[in-house]
Design an enzyme around this catalytic site. Structure first.
Site, PDB file in Angstrom:
ATOM      1  N   GLU A   1      -0.630  -9.361  -0.595  1.00  0.00           N
ATOM      2  CA  GLU A   1      -2.046  -9.687  -0.356  1.00  0.00           C
ATOM      3  C   GLU A   1      -2.838  -9.675  -1.665  1.00  0.00           C
ATOM      4  OE1 GLU A   1      -2.164  -6.597   2.641  1.00  0.00           O
ATOM      5  OE2 GLU A   1      -2.761  -8.088   4.128  1.00  0.00           O
TER       6      GLU A   1
ATOM      7  N   ALA B   1       0.860  -1.179   0.000  1.00  0.00           N
ATOM      8  CA  ALA B   1       0.000   0.000   0.000  1.00  0.00           C
ATOM      9  C   ALA B   1       0.903   1.237   0.000  1.00  0.00           C
ATOM     10  CB  ALA B   1      -0.883  -0.009   1.236  1.00  0.00           C
TER      11      ALA B   1
HETATM   12  N1  CO8 Z   1       4.556   3.202  -0.703  1.00  0.00           N
HETATM   13  C1  CO8 Z   1       4.923   4.370  -1.256  1.00  0.00           C
HETATM   14  N2  CO8 Z   1       6.053   4.514  -1.999  1.00  0.00           N
HETATM   15  C2  CO8 Z   1       6.836   3.418  -2.163  1.00  0.00           C
HETATM   16  C3  CO8 Z   1       6.490   2.167  -1.604  1.00  0.00           C
HETATM   17  C4  CO8 Z   1       5.274   2.075  -0.848  1.00  0.00           C
HETATM   18  N3  CO8 Z   1       4.842   0.916  -0.299  1.00  0.00           N
HETATM   19  N4  CO8 Z   1       7.459   1.273  -1.934  1.00  0.00           N
HETATM   20  C5  CO8 Z   1       8.358   1.946  -2.672  1.00  0.00           C
HETATM   21  N5  CO8 Z   1       7.986   3.242  -2.828  1.00  0.00           N
HETATM   22  C6  CO8 Z   1       8.685   4.312  -3.550  1.00  0.00           C
HETATM   23  C7  CO8 Z   1       9.873   4.825  -2.757  1.00  0.00           C
HETATM   24  O1  CO8 Z   1       9.459   5.763  -1.781  1.00  0.00           O
HETATM   25  C8  CO8 Z   1      10.706   5.417  -3.854  1.00  0.00           C
HETATM   26  O2  CO8 Z   1      10.153   6.668  -4.216  1.00  0.00           O
HETATM   27  P1  CO8 Z   1      11.102   7.998  -4.271  1.00  0.00           P
HETATM   28  O3  CO8 Z   1      12.038   7.699  -5.409  1.00  0.00           O
HETATM   29  O4  CO8 Z   1      10.129   9.090  -4.562  1.00  0.00           O
HETATM   30  O5  CO8 Z   1      11.786   8.079  -2.967  1.00  0.00           O
HETATM   31  C9  CO8 Z   1      10.473   4.490  -5.029  1.00  0.00           C
HETATM   32  O6  CO8 Z   1       9.275   3.789  -4.732  1.00  0.00           O
HETATM   33  C10 CO8 Z   1      11.575   3.459  -5.198  1.00  0.00           C
HETATM   34  O7  CO8 Z   1      11.733   2.796  -3.964  1.00  0.00           O
HETATM   35  P2  CO8 Z   1      13.169   2.573  -3.274  1.00  0.00           P
HETATM   36  O8  CO8 Z   1      14.099   3.684  -3.610  1.00  0.00           O
HETATM   37  O9  CO8 Z   1      12.939   2.292  -1.828  1.00  0.00           O
HETATM   38  O10 CO8 Z   1      13.637   1.247  -4.051  1.00  0.00           O
HETATM   39  P3  CO8 Z   1      14.625   0.122  -3.524  1.00  0.00           P
HETATM   40  O11 CO8 Z   1      14.889  -0.752  -4.696  1.00  0.00           O
HETATM   41  O12 CO8 Z   1      15.779   0.704  -2.811  1.00  0.00           O
HETATM   42  O13 CO8 Z   1      13.764  -0.709  -2.436  1.00  0.00           O
HETATM   43  C11 CO8 Z   1      11.807  -1.820  -1.586  1.00  0.00           C
HETATM   44  C12 CO8 Z   1      12.641  -1.427  -2.828  1.00  0.00           C
HETATM   45  C13 CO8 Z   1      12.592  -2.821  -0.733  1.00  0.00           C
HETATM   46  C14 CO8 Z   1      10.538  -2.490  -2.112  1.00  0.00           C
HETATM   47  C15 CO8 Z   1      11.467  -0.562  -0.749  1.00  0.00           C
HETATM   48  O14 CO8 Z   1      10.952   0.431  -1.613  1.00  0.00           O
HETATM   49  C16 CO8 Z   1      10.468  -0.796   0.343  1.00  0.00           C
HETATM   50  O15 CO8 Z   1      10.820  -1.333   1.384  1.00  0.00           O
HETATM   51  N6  CO8 Z   1       9.199  -0.390   0.128  1.00  0.00           N
HETATM   52  C17 CO8 Z   1       8.158  -0.479   1.132  1.00  0.00           C
HETATM   53  C18 CO8 Z   1       7.649  -1.889   1.281  1.00  0.00           C
HETATM   54  C19 CO8 Z   1       6.593  -1.959   2.345  1.00  0.00           C
HETATM   55  O16 CO8 Z   1       6.817  -1.677   3.494  1.00  0.00           O
HETATM   56  N7  CO8 Z   1       5.358  -2.389   1.942  1.00  0.00           N
HETATM   57  C20 CO8 Z   1       4.245  -2.496   2.861  1.00  0.00           C
HETATM   58  C21 CO8 Z   1       3.448  -1.239   2.867  1.00  0.00           C
HETATM   59  S1  CO8 Z   1       2.140  -1.253   4.087  1.00  0.00           S
HETATM   60  C22 CO8 Z   1       0.925  -2.201   3.366  1.00  0.00           C
HETATM   61  O17 CO8 Z   1       1.067  -2.680   2.283  1.00  0.00           O
HETATM   62  C23 CO8 Z   1      -0.361  -2.374   4.144  1.00  0.00           C
HETATM   63  C24 CO8 Z   1      -1.318  -3.274   3.377  1.00  0.00           C
HETATM   64  C25 CO8 Z   1      -2.717  -2.763   3.476  1.00  0.00           C
HETATM   65  C26 CO8 Z   1      -3.684  -3.528   2.626  1.00  0.00           C
HETATM   66  C27 CO8 Z   1      -3.508  -3.395   1.135  1.00  0.00           C
HETATM   67  C28 CO8 Z   1      -4.669  -3.971   0.353  1.00  0.00           C
HETATM   68  C29 CO8 Z   1      -4.350  -4.626  -0.961  1.00  0.00           C
END
Ligand code: CO8
Length: 285
Positions: free
Chosen positions: A139, A93
Site C-alpha cells: 500500500e 504493518a
Molecule cells: N511485522 C512484524 N515483523 C515482521 C513482519 C511484519 N509484517 N514481517 C517480517 N517480520 C519479522 C519476522 O517476524 C522476523 O523477525 P524475527 O527474526 O524476530 O522472528 C523477521 O522479520 C524476518 O522475517 P522471516 O523470518 O519471516 O523472513 P522470511 O524470509 O522467512 O519471510 C516474509 C519473509 C514472507 C515477508 C514473512 O516475514 C512474512 O510473511 N511476513 C509478514 C507479511 C505480512 O503478512 N504482511 C502484512 C501485515 S498486515 C498489514 O500490513 C496491514 C496493513 C495496514 C495498513 C498499513 C498502512 C501503510
C-alpha cells in the site's frame, strides 16, 4: 560494498562538500528512516528496520512523515525517492505492534490515519521496490507517484491470512489500477504477485533489469527536479484528480491548470528556450 552503504557514503561526501544541508542527512543507522541527498535536488528516504524486513510501525511513520514533509517544504528539493532494502521494501504493518489492539482503541485513535500522509505530499515521490512489498508495504508503494521495481520485487496483500483486510488503500488503489477481478483474487486469497505481473498490470511503470533500481529512481527524480517546480506540481495534481472525479470534471480541472501555467515565468522560459534552440533554465516561478 552494499548499494545502500554506497548511497549513504556518496551522500556524506556531498554533505562534506557543502552540497547538502545538515538537517538533510540522517545516516544514523539506529533510525527507522535514513535520509540522504544523492543529488542536490533529490531526497532519498530509505526504510531501515532490516531485522523486521522494514515492518511499518508508528515510530517509522513518525520519521517518514517528518522527512516527507521536510522534503516537501525544502525549496532545493524537486523530487523524492522512497526505497527499502534489497530483501524488503516493507513486509507490511508491524504485526507484533498490532496483534493486541482492541477495536475501541483502533477506532478512537483513528489507527492508520497518519500512515497515509504520504498521499498528500505535493512533490513527486518515486518508489524503488526490491524484495517484499506486502500488506502495508504494498500500500505504501501504491501511494508513490511513480513505481520502479527490481526483478526481485514481490507484491501482495496477504492480510486475509491474518484475519484482517488491507487498511491503507489495498482494496481501493489496487482496484483502480489493476481492476476488480485481479484485486479480488489477491485480497481474498492473499497470494503474492511478481514484478513481471506488476509491470504487466501497470502497478509499476517498469522493471529495472540492468543496474540498481535505486540509482534508476534517483535518475528519474533528478530529471523531474530539473523541470519547472510549478508545472511538475500541477502535473502531479492533475493526474491525481483523475482518480477522484468524472472525466468531464477532470478535463475541466486539467484545462484550468493548463491555463494557469501561462502566468508562470517557467512557461515563458520553456517556450522561449524551445524557439531559441537552447536548454530551458527553470526557476520554479
Ligand atoms: N511485522 C512484524 N515483523 C515482521 C513482519 C511484519 N509484517 N514481517 C517480517 N517480520 C519479522 C519476522 O517476524 C522476523 O523477525 P524475527 O527474526 O524476530 O522472528 C523477521 O522479520 C524476518 O522475517 P522471516 O523470518 O519471516 O523472513 P522470511 O524470509 O522467512 O519471510 C516474509 C519473509 C514472507 C515477508 C514473512 O516475514 C512474512 O510473511 N511476513 C509478514 C507479511 C505480512 O503478512 N504482511 C502484512 C501485515 S498486515 C498489514 O500490513 C496491514 C496493513 C495496514 C495498513 C498499513 C498502512 C501503510
Amino acid at each position: 560494498m552494499s548499494l545502500l552503504l554506497r548511497h549513504h557514503l556518496a551522500a556524506s561526501h556531498r554533505a562534506a562538500a557543502g552540497l547538502a544541508r545538515a538537517r538533510w542527512l540522517s545516516t544514523d543507522t539506529s533510525r527507522n528512516v535514513l535520509i540522504s541527498r544523492p543529488e542536490p535536488s533529490v531526497a532519498l528516504l530509505t526504510l531501515n528496520r532490516p531485522k523486521a524486513l522494514n515492518a511499518l510501525n508508528s515510530a517509522l511513520f513518525g520519521e517518514l512523515n517528518a522527512a516527507l514533509e521536510e522534503a516537501d517544504e525544502d525549496g532545493d528539493i524537486g523530487a523524492i525517492v522512497l526505497t527499502g532494502s534489497d530483501k524488503a521494501f516493507a513486509a507490511g504493518a508491524d504485526i507484533k505492534e498490532m496483534k493486541d489492539k482492541q477495536f475501541a482503541d483502533a477506532y478512537k485513535s483513528n489507527f492508520l490515519v497518519n500512515w497515509t500522509r504520504m498521499s498528500s505530499i505535493r512533490k513527486p515521490i518515486i518508489g524503488a521496490v526490491s524484495g517484499y512489498a506486502l500488506g502495508g508495504g504494498c500500500e505504501l508503494a501504491l501511494m508513490c507517484d511513480i513505481l520502479l521495481a527490481s526483478p526481485t520485487a514481490t507484491f501482495g496483500q496477504p492480510e486475509i491470512k491474518l484475519g484482517v483486510i488491507p487498511g491503507a488503500g489495498g482494496t481501493q488503489r489496487l482496484t483502480r489500477i489493476i481492476g476488480k477481478a485481479r484485486t479480488m483474487e489477491l485480497v481474498l486469497t492473499g497470494r503474492n504477485f511478481t514484478a513481471d505481473e506488476a509491470e504487466r498490470w501497470g502497478v509499476v511503470s517498469r522493471i529495472v533489469r540492468e543496474g540498481s533500481v535505486v540509482d534508476e529512481a534517483v535518475k528519474v527524480a533528478s530529471r523531474i527536479a530539473g523541470f519547472g517546480r510549478v508545472s511538475v506540481q500541477a502535473g502531479k495534481e492533475a493526474v491525481n484528480v483523475a482518480f477522484e472525479t468524472t472525466l468531464e470534471q477532470g478535463l475541466k480541472y486539467e484545462r484550468r491548470l493548463f491555463h494557469s501555467l501561462f502566468a508562470t515565468a517557467d512557461q515563458k522560459e520553456g517556450m522561449a528556450a524551445f524557439t531559441e534552440k537552447r536548454n530551458a533554465q527553470f526557476k520554479g516561478e
